[in-house]
Design an enzyme around this catalytic site. Structure first.
Site, PDB file in Angstrom:
ATOM      1  N   CYS A   1       0.265  -8.277  -1.777  1.00 44.24           N
ATOM      2  CA  CYS A   1      -1.019  -7.597  -1.986  1.00 44.24           C
ATOM      3  C   CYS A   1      -0.885  -6.568  -3.114  1.00 44.24           C
ATOM      4  O   CYS A   1      -0.129  -5.599  -2.990  1.00 44.24           O
ATOM      5  CB  CYS A   1      -1.428  -6.927  -0.670  1.00 44.24           C
ATOM      6  SG  CYS A   1      -2.757  -5.724  -0.798  1.00 44.24           S
TER       7      CYS A   1
ATOM      8  N   CYS B   1      -1.835  -3.004  -2.117  1.00 44.20           N
ATOM      9  CA  CYS B   1      -0.793  -2.446  -1.233  1.00 44.20           C
ATOM     10  C   CYS B   1       0.363  -1.885  -2.059  1.00 44.20           C
ATOM     11  O   CYS B   1       0.857  -0.791  -1.787  1.00 44.20           O
ATOM     12  CB  CYS B   1      -0.249  -3.518  -0.284  1.00 44.20           C
ATOM     13  SG  CYS B   1      -1.444  -4.180   0.881  1.00 44.20           S
TER      14      CYS B   1
END
Length: 144
Positions: A69, A72
């Site tokens: 991600c 993230c």
């Protein structure tokens, strides 16, 4: 804060009683002598997450994230800054949902990054999306 608080060691998972007024004095684990409050997020697997949440008197903020991600990965340094800003009264941890799918399902994680605040073993707040360190700290303080 008065009295004693239970703090789980990030190294050996032992539960330690620490005088509340000594939290800011870098307490060490009575079993393995590792720092109890390192001021950085702990990386957890599913069982480690459950132990940390259930056995700590301090509030715990968990970043449910994935290495694949982009947001993230962008938020990771911000989460580390927030850990330093919130120490020693709040513990921050990270749980990789791709490696701990059971924990992600148990906590109803539908998107990453998702921050979940736990108090006394129960969820006390949740927010999704990448945030800067100041917003993370403000959200945690507001939820406490």
């Amino acid at each position: 804060m008065q009295g004693t608080v239970h703090v789980t060691c990030p190294a050996c998972a032992g539960v330690n009683r620490v005088l509340a007024d000594r939290l800011g004095k870098a307490p060490l684990c009575g079993r393995c002598q590792a720092p109890l409050l390192p001021g950085q997020p702990r990386d957890l697997d599913g069982p480690g997450l459950e132990r940390l949440v259930a056995r700590n008197d301090l509030p715990v903020v968990v970043d449910f994230w994935s290495p694949s991600c982009g947001p993230c990965r962008m938020m990771a340094p911000q989460f580390e800054q927030a850990a330093r800003a919130l120490a020693p009264g709040v513990l921050l941890a990270r749980c990789d949902v791709s490696a701990a799918q059971d924990a992600a399902m148990r906590h109803g994680i539908r998107s990453v990054p998702t921050l979940v605040l736990f108090r006394q073993g129960r969820e006390a707040g949740r927010i999704s999306g990448a945030l800067p360190a100041g917003d993370i700290a403000a959200w945690v303080r507001g939820a406490l």
